[in-house]
Scaffold this active site. Structure first.
Site, PDB file in Angstrom:
ATOM      1  N   TYR A 142      13.256  -2.355  -5.650  1.00 35.69           N
ATOM      2  CA  TYR A 142      13.000  -3.610  -4.941  1.00 35.69           C
ATOM      3  C   TYR A 142      14.296  -4.342  -4.602  1.00 35.69           C
ATOM      4  O   TYR A 142      14.376  -5.042  -3.605  1.00 35.69           O
ATOM      5  CB  TYR A 142      12.122  -4.530  -5.791  1.00 35.69           C
ATOM      6  N   LYS A 193       9.528   8.867 -13.948  1.00 38.12           N
ATOM      7  CA  LYS A 193       9.550  10.224 -13.385  1.00 38.12           C
ATOM      8  C   LYS A 193      10.855  10.886 -13.811  1.00 38.12           C
ATOM      9  O   LYS A 193      11.749  11.126 -13.003  1.00 38.12           O
ATOM     10  CB  LYS A 193       9.437  10.164 -11.854  1.00 38.12           C
ATOM     11  N   ASP A 226       3.049   9.872 -12.135  1.00 36.09           N
ATOM     12  CA  ASP A 226       1.939  10.438 -11.360  1.00 36.09           C
ATOM     13  C   ASP A 226       0.772  10.784 -12.280  1.00 36.09           C
ATOM     14  O   ASP A 226      -0.391  10.489 -11.980  1.00 36.09           O
ATOM     15  CB  ASP A 226       2.399  11.653 -10.534  1.00 36.09           C
ATOM     16  N   ASP A 250       3.977  -1.726  -9.559  1.00 40.45           N
ATOM     17  CA  ASP A 250       3.277  -2.298  -8.410  1.00 40.45           C
ATOM     18  C   ASP A 250       2.058  -1.444  -8.080  1.00 40.45           C
ATOM     19  O   ASP A 250       0.942  -1.945  -7.936  1.00 40.45           O
ATOM     20  CB  ASP A 250       4.236  -2.354  -7.216  1.00 40.45           C
ATOM     21  N   ASP A 254      -2.296  -2.061  -9.105  1.00 34.25           N
ATOM     22  CA  ASP A 254      -3.411  -2.122  -8.144  1.00 34.25           C
ATOM     23  C   ASP A 254      -4.527  -1.164  -8.554  1.00 34.25           C
ATOM     24  O   ASP A 254      -5.713  -1.481  -8.432  1.00 34.25           O
ATOM     25  CB  ASP A 254      -2.929  -1.771  -6.723  1.00 34.25           C
TER      26      ASP A 254
HETATM   27  C1  IPM Z   1       2.634  -7.610  -6.029  1.00 33.51           C
HETATM   28  C2  IPM Z   1       2.783  -7.581  -4.533  1.00 33.51           C
HETATM   29  C3  IPM Z   1       4.241  -7.836  -4.164  1.00 33.51           C
HETATM   30  C4  IPM Z   1       5.066  -6.699  -4.738  1.00 33.51           C
HETATM   31  C5  IPM Z   1       4.513  -8.037  -2.670  1.00 33.51           C
HETATM   32  C6  IPM Z   1       3.688  -9.156  -2.090  1.00 33.51           C
HETATM   33  C7  IPM Z   1       5.975  -8.259  -2.394  1.00 33.51           C
HETATM   34  O1  IPM Z   1       2.303  -6.375  -4.027  1.00 33.51           O
HETATM   35  O2  IPM Z   1       2.976  -8.646  -6.633  1.00 33.51           O
HETATM   36  O3  IPM Z   1       2.152  -6.640  -6.601  1.00 33.51           O
HETATM   37  O4  IPM Z   1       5.215  -5.634  -4.105  1.00 33.51           O
HETATM   38  O5  IPM Z   1       5.583  -6.857  -5.837  1.00 33.51           O
HETATM   39 MG    MG Z   2       1.391  -5.120  -5.489  1.00 32.16          MG
END
Ligand code: IPM
Ligand code: MG
Length: 370
Positions: A142, A193, A226, A250, A254
């Site tokens: 990042y 990884k 993975d 990240d 999700d």
């Molecule tokens: C998260 C989001 C952010 C990230 C974006 C909005 C920059 O996806 O907080 O998970 O990638 O960290």
């Molecule tokens: Mg995210």
């Protein structure tokens, strides 16, 4: 009575809608004398870009620095797809994380029993799930340099991002994970990884060394990132605390969010280092769901992740543990009573809007407090 400075950054998309619901709860807690909250509101993301040309201003950054905690909604949306890269809405959030030094991102994924059927996975796989992803938040790809698109001599273009970690960065995030695990089920799964990446090799060695030196009482396991993604949907209850880097965290968070039924359920806390003098940490709390432009402005968004993020604020930044429990119990009760926003309703079930859900949670908090 203790007094806390809270900065609200509602942002874009559904951010202002879900923040509005939590705002009602903050005012109520203040009136009840639970604590005194001094709240300020400012712009971030696309909303800030539209007003000022920047995704966050120095003045807003100053307020964030001075606050005891920042409550953040969401940023981004197709409206800002063509703004310059440096001013894109996400840059505001990344600057907050970097400048406040919020290296530890805690993303709990809890499956409320009442919601087990809202997940796309079978009930037995996710019922009772309670895991935390500890994501490194200020390093890795990042922020690594160089980060650029260059034109080569032959006219081709080349994009470069840099994955970079130092032992210090790995060590401090691993420490957060081990300490958290001690208060939970005492297990850490570290993920990278190492079969492909030098950063993965260093990550693995550093976590292993810290474990040996200071945390042998905690069970430590390593899984390639993975494989961990696969295990998260195969049998997520094998995990307690997962620690991983910025990018893997990240993606995996999700995935973890969907285990709980909906992205609309997952809160998060981003914490800085403890100030040796005051014992305080800089902190920002945000729902994981993002700005959801497709449903923004329609009053359909699920405010639960935002309420959950505020409960984490009460717990981690203000030490108001009873109030935090109250909010979390209220969320759970409202779900037990069958109330659902659209994202967590099963087929044929009636769904309520953002403010009905917010009001119901507030009423439940009030009922539990009496
Ligand atoms: C998260 C989001 C952010 C990230 C974006 C909005 C920059 O996806 O907080 O998970 O990638 O960290
Ligand atoms: Mg995210």
């Amino acid at each position: 009575m203790a007094s806390y400075k809270l900065l609200l950054l509602p942002g874009d998309g559904i951010g202002p809608e879900v923040m509005g619901e939590v705002g009602k709860l903050v005012s109520w807690l203040d009136r009840q004398g639970v604590a005194s909250f001094e709240t300020e509101t400012d712009l971030v993301g696309g909303a800030s870009y539209d007003a000022t040309g920047q995704s966050i201003t120095d003045a807003a950054m100053g307020r964030a620095m001075a606050a005891d905690a920042v409550l953040f909604g969401a940023v981004g949306g197709p409206k800002w797809d063509s703004v310059p890269y440096e001013a894109r809405p996400e840059a505001g959030l990344l600057r907050l994380r970097k400048d406040l030094g919020l290296f530890a991102n805690l993303r709990p994924a809890i499956c409320y029993p009442a919601l087990a059927d809202a997940s796309s996975l079978k009930r037995e796989i996710i019922e009772g799930l309670d895991i935390v992803i500890v994501r490194e938040l200020t390093g890795g790809v990042y922020f690594g340099e160089p980060k650029e698109i260059v034109t080569l001599e032959n006219g081709e273009r080349r994009g470069v991002d840099t994955q970079v970690y130092t032992t210090h960065e790995i060590d401090r995030i691993a420490r957060v994970a081990f300490e958290l695990a001690r208060k939970r089920r005492n297990k850490v799964t570290s993920s990278e990884k190492r079969n492909v990446m030098k950063c993965g090799v260093l990550w693995n060695q550093t976590v292993t060394a810290l474990h040996k030196a200071e945390f042998q009482d905690v069970v430590l396991e390593h899984q390639l990132a993975d494989a961990l993604g696969m295990q998260l949907v195969r049998w997520p209850k094998q995990f307690d605390v997962i620690v991983t880097d910025n990018l893997f965290g990240d993606m995996l968070s999700d995935v973890a969010a969907m285990l709980t039924g909906s992205l609309g359920m997952l809160p998060s806390a981003s914490l800085g280092a403890e100030d040796p003098k005051t014992g305080q940490r800089k902190a920002l709390y945000e729902p994981v769901h993002g700005s959801a432009p497709d449903i923004a402005g329609k009053g359909l968004a699920n405010p639960i992740a935002m309420f959950g993020s505020f409960a984490m604020t009460l717990r981690y930044s203000f030490g108001l543990l009873e109030a935090a429990d109250l909010v979390e119990r209220a969320i759970s009760n409202v779900l037990e009573q069958g109330l659902r926003t659209k994202d967590i309703a099963s087929a044929g079930q009636n769904a309520v809007g953002t403010s009905e859900m917010g009001d119901a949670i507030l009423r439940e908090v009030q009922a539990l407090a009496n």
